[in-house]
Design a protein around this motif. Structure first.
Motif, mmCIF file in Angstrom:
data_model
loop_
_atom_site.group_PDB
_atom_site.id
_atom_site.type_symbol
_atom_site.label_atom_id
_atom_site.label_comp_id
_atom_site.label_asym_id
_atom_site.label_seq_id
_atom_site.Cartn_x
_atom_site.Cartn_y
_atom_site.Cartn_z
ATOM 1 N N PHE A 109 1.650 -5.560 -7.471
ATOM 2 C CA PHE A 109 1.493 -4.768 -6.252
ATOM 3 C C PHE A 109 0.161 -4.039 -6.286
ATOM 4 C CE2 PHE A 109 6.121 -4.885 -6.946
ATOM 5 C CZ PHE A 109 6.549 -5.359 -5.719
ATOM 6 N N PHE A 110 -0.452 -3.914 -5.123
ATOM 7 C CA PHE A 110 -1.689 -3.169 -4.981
ATOM 8 C C PHE A 110 -1.381 -1.866 -4.248
ATOM 9 C CE2 PHE A 110 -2.841 -7.571 -5.446
ATOM 10 C CZ PHE A 110 -3.840 -7.507 -6.403
ATOM 11 N N ALA A 111 -1.640 -0.745 -4.906
ATOM 12 C CA ALA A 111 -1.368 0.577 -4.340
ATOM 13 C C ALA A 111 -2.620 1.055 -3.607
ATOM 14 C CB ALA A 111 -0.982 1.549 -5.449
ATOM 15 N N LEU A 112 -2.632 0.834 -2.307
ATOM 16 C CA LEU A 112 -3.825 1.154 -1.528
ATOM 17 C C LEU A 112 -3.705 2.443 -0.722
ATOM 18 C CD1 LEU A 112 -4.622 -2.448 -0.275
ATOM 19 C CD2 LEU A 112 -5.564 -1.263 -2.257
ATOM 20 N N ASP A 113 -2.510 2.718 -0.213
ATOM 21 C CA ASP A 113 -2.314 3.913 0.591
ATOM 22 C C ASP A 113 -0.829 4.255 0.642
ATOM 23 O OD1 ASP A 113 -1.177 2.105 2.423
ATOM 24 O OD2 ASP A 113 -2.962 2.052 3.677
ATOM 25 N N ASP A 118 5.247 2.664 0.358
ATOM 26 C CA ASP A 118 6.563 2.457 0.968
ATOM 27 C C ASP A 118 6.912 0.971 1.024
ATOM 28 O OD1 ASP A 118 6.811 5.198 1.311
ATOM 29 O OD2 ASP A 118 6.096 5.155 3.389
ATOM 30 N N SER A 119 5.915 0.136 1.285
ATOM 31 C CA SER A 119 6.137 -1.311 1.322
ATOM 32 C C SER A 119 6.560 -1.839 -0.053
ATOM 33 C CB SER A 119 4.869 -2.039 1.772
ATOM 34 O OG SER A 119 4.569 -1.718 3.105
ATOM 35 N N ILE A 120 5.993 -1.262 -1.104
ATOM 36 C CA ILE A 120 6.372 -1.683 -2.451
ATOM 37 C C ILE A 120 7.857 -1.429 -2.666
ATOM 38 C CG2 ILE A 120 6.110 -1.154 -4.919
ATOM 39 C CD1 ILE A 120 3.110 -0.596 -4.319
ATOM 40 N N GLN A 121 8.331 -0.265 -2.251
ATOM 41 C CA GLN A 121 9.756 0.061 -2.402
ATOM 42 C C GLN A 121 10.623 -0.985 -1.701
ATOM 43 O OE1 GLN A 121 10.264 2.097 -4.757
ATOM 44 N NE2 GLN A 121 10.728 4.098 -3.941
ATOM 45 N N GLU A 122 10.243 -1.360 -0.507
ATOM 46 C CA GLU A 122 11.017 -2.343 0.261
ATOM 47 C C GLU A 122 10.983 -3.720 -0.401
ATOM 48 O OE1 GLU A 122 13.146 -1.778 2.809
ATOM 49 O OE2 GLU A 122 12.691 0.296 2.263
ATOM 50 N N MET A 123 9.823 -4.133 -0.877
ATOM 51 C CA MET A 123 9.717 -5.445 -1.513
ATOM 52 C C MET A 123 10.545 -5.505 -2.790
ATOM 53 S SD MET A 123 5.815 -6.677 -0.870
ATOM 54 C CE MET A 123 6.120 -8.290 -1.572
ATOM 55 N N MET A 135 -1.445 -2.057 -9.413
ATOM 56 C CA MET A 135 -2.902 -2.133 -9.483
ATOM 57 C C MET A 135 -3.506 -1.265 -8.394
ATOM 58 S SD MET A 135 -3.455 -6.096 -10.385
ATOM 59 C CE MET A 135 -4.973 -5.874 -11.266
ATOM 60 N N PRO A 136 -4.572 -0.537 -8.648
ATOM 61 C CA PRO A 136 -5.167 -0.369 -9.965
ATOM 62 C C PRO A 136 -4.302 0.535 -10.834
ATOM 63 C CG PRO A 136 -6.367 0.959 -8.385
ATOM 64 C CD PRO A 136 -5.323 0.189 -7.623
ATOM 65 N N GLY A 137 -4.370 0.297 -12.127
ATOM 66 C CA GLY A 137 -3.518 0.992 -13.077
ATOM 67 C C GLY A 137 -4.042 2.332 -13.539
ATOM 68 N N VAL A 138 -5.022 2.864 -12.834
ATOM 69 C CA VAL A 138 -5.614 4.142 -13.226
ATOM 70 C C VAL A 138 -5.218 5.263 -12.266
ATOM 71 C CG1 VAL A 138 -7.551 3.157 -14.511
ATOM 72 C CG2 VAL A 138 -7.759 3.492 -12.045
#
Length: 186
Positions: A109-113, A118-123, A135-138
């Motif tokens: 998953f790419f954490a952009l905003d 929220d989309s990550i939670q749904e997926m 990603m990114p892992g920092v």
């Protein structure tokens, strides 16, 4: 391979070698126990799996980036037949196919905003991967949010220093994937 075996390996050696062919030999010689093979090729994947296992490494293939291998159920079946230990993909359907084929799964998953989080939670609710890679892992704030969930988190992308590895692990990640060869020896 079982989830518990991979978890044990990552606990003892939490740095994953994220590699392309140019760093293949270096990764095999490194103490990293898990390899994320980012650009596998149809013509060489079976040989790479054999080499990884001979070196007592576990190999995960990033199917989204594979050349010559279908990004579908048949592609997953082919990889399972070669003996890969798991699949990496951003696609929920590929994760489901891989689980059905008995492979371990890492959904990237790419954490952009905020909306993306929220989309990550749904997926996650639909795909149920064994592990997730953020990603990114920092970004400790994002890692902490998802580390509290049921899916173990791997931090990846832009990891270039020991301090970033420590920060990611301190933020709740169980492991860190990096292409930075020097970090494979930590």
């Amino acid at each position: 391979m079982q989830v518990s075996e991979l978890s044990d390996r990552l606990e003892s050696c939490p740095v994953i070698a994220a590699i392309r062919d140019s760093k293949w030999q270096a990764a095999l010689a490194s103490p990293a126990e898990v390899l994320f093979y980012l650009e596998p090729h149809l013509s060489t994947i079976a040989e790479r799996v054999t080499q990884a296992h001979k070196a007592e490494k576990r190999i995960f293939v990033h199917l989204d980036m594979a050349e010559g291998i279908g990004k579908d159920k048949e592609g997953v079946q082919y990889l399972a037949q070669t003996g890969v230990d798991g699949i990496i993909s951003t696609r929920a359907q590929i994760i489901r196919f891989a689980k059905d084929a008995g492979l371990l799964t890492v959904q990237r998953f790419f954490a952009l905003d905020s909306q993306g989080l929220d989309s990550i939670q749904e997926m996650l609710k639909s795909s149920h991967p064994h592990f997730m890679e953020i990603m990114p892992g920092v970004i400790p704030k994002v890692l902490q949010r998802f580390a509290a969930g049921q899916t173990p988190v791997i931090a990846g992308g832009l990891i270039e220093t020991k301090a970033e590895i420590t920060g990611a692990l301190g933020g709740g990640a169980i492991a860190v994937s990096t292409g930075c060869e020097a970090l494979w020896y930590l």
